[in-house]
Design a protein around this motif. Sequence first.
Motif, PDB file in Angstrom:
ATOM      1  N   ASP A  71     -11.796  -1.089  30.646  1.00 51.32           N
ATOM      2  CA  ASP A  71     -12.813  -1.552  29.531  1.00 51.32           C
ATOM      3  C   ASP A  71     -12.649  -3.238  29.489  1.00 51.32           C
ATOM      4  N   ASN A 107     -14.956  -6.802  31.143  1.00 48.95           N
ATOM      5  CA  ASN A 107     -16.140  -7.301  31.588  1.00 48.95           C
ATOM      6  C   ASN A 107     -15.955  -8.122  32.836  1.00 48.95           C
ATOM      7  N   SER A 130     -18.133 -10.774  35.676  1.00 50.40           N
ATOM      8  CA  SER A 130     -19.379 -11.550  36.509  1.00 50.40           C
ATOM      9  C   SER A 130     -19.225 -12.415  37.805  1.00 50.40           C
ATOM     10  N   GLU A 143     -23.262  -8.693  36.686  1.00 46.82           N
ATOM     11  CA  GLU A 143     -22.400  -8.603  35.541  1.00 46.82           C
ATOM     12  C   GLU A 143     -22.389  -7.049  35.204  1.00 46.82           C
ATOM     13  N   SER A 160     -19.889  -4.335  32.312  1.00 49.49           N
ATOM     14  CA  SER A 160     -19.233  -4.207  31.076  1.00 49.49           C
ATOM     15  C   SER A 160     -18.522  -2.706  30.844  1.00 49.49           C
ATOM     16  N   THR A 204     -11.953  -9.567  28.643  1.00 45.26           N
ATOM     17  CA  THR A 204     -11.807  -8.565  27.776  1.00 45.26           C
ATOM     18  C   THR A 204     -12.418  -9.153  26.413  1.00 45.26           C
ATOM     19  N   ASP A 254     -15.386  -9.119  23.423  1.00 46.05           N
ATOM     20  CA  ASP A 254     -16.969  -9.305  23.277  1.00 46.05           C
ATOM     21  C   ASP A 254     -17.535 -10.056  24.286  1.00 46.05           C
ATOM     22  N   VAL A 255     -18.778  -9.974  24.786  1.00 52.10           N
ATOM     23  CA  VAL A 255     -19.436 -10.651  25.717  1.00 52.10           C
ATOM     24  C   VAL A 255     -19.556 -12.033  25.123  1.00 52.10           C
TER      25      VAL A 255
END
Length: 206
Positions: free
Chosen positions: A119, A121, A123, A167, A169, A197, A199-200
Amino acid sequence: MKTLVLTGLFVALAAGTASAGMLYSQSFENPDWLGGKYYDTGDAAVDHWLTNNAGEAAVNGDGFNAWYGNTRDSVGLTDGDYVGVTSYGSQGFYDGDQGYQMSDTDGMMSLFFDDYGSDVNFSVAIYIASTGYESDDSLSIEYGNTVIASFGELELEGSAGTWMLIEGSGVSGQLSVNFDSNSGSEAVFIDAVNIWTGDVPAPGAL
C-alpha cells in the motif's frame, strides 16, 4: 516539457492533500557513480545480477540493483554499453544533473528498487530516446506483480522525446524498470524515483 501518464492504477497529484511519509527518493546525483562504459563480467547466456566495476558507470547504488536477463541469446552487456548512472545526453534530466541510462542491452536489463512493503505510492520519471524501434523492443514499469505501464515498438516511438512522470498508488512489492533492446540509439533514461506512504502530496511536495 513534462507529461503525465495516467492509466488504471495511476493517480494525478491532487492539491490540498497531506500526511505523506517519504520512504525513498533517488535522483542518481552521486558523482561517485559516474564512469565509463559498463562491461558485464558475467555470462551473457545466464540470467544474473549485475555488479559494479571500478572506473565504470555504477549500475547499483543506494536502494537500487540491476539485473540482466538473456532474452536474445546475444552478447548482452559483455561488449561494453552505456548503461548505469550518467550525466550524458541532450535530453537533460528530470531532476538534477544525473540520471540512469539503459541502452543497447542485447537482452532484458531491469533496474529493481528496494521493497517498501504494501500500500505505497510511487512516481518515476522516464525518457525514451527518439529513434526507430523494432517489434522485439520493449519497456515496462512494474510494481510487484502488477504491470503499471508497458511499451512495445509503436508505444516506444509514440512516447519518445519527452520526460514522462509515471505514478502509481496502493501497490506492493518492488518497483522495476525493464528495457529490452539491441541498438545503441535505443535508450531509456530514469530519474526522480520517489516512494511514499500516506495521502498523495500536493504538486511539487516531492
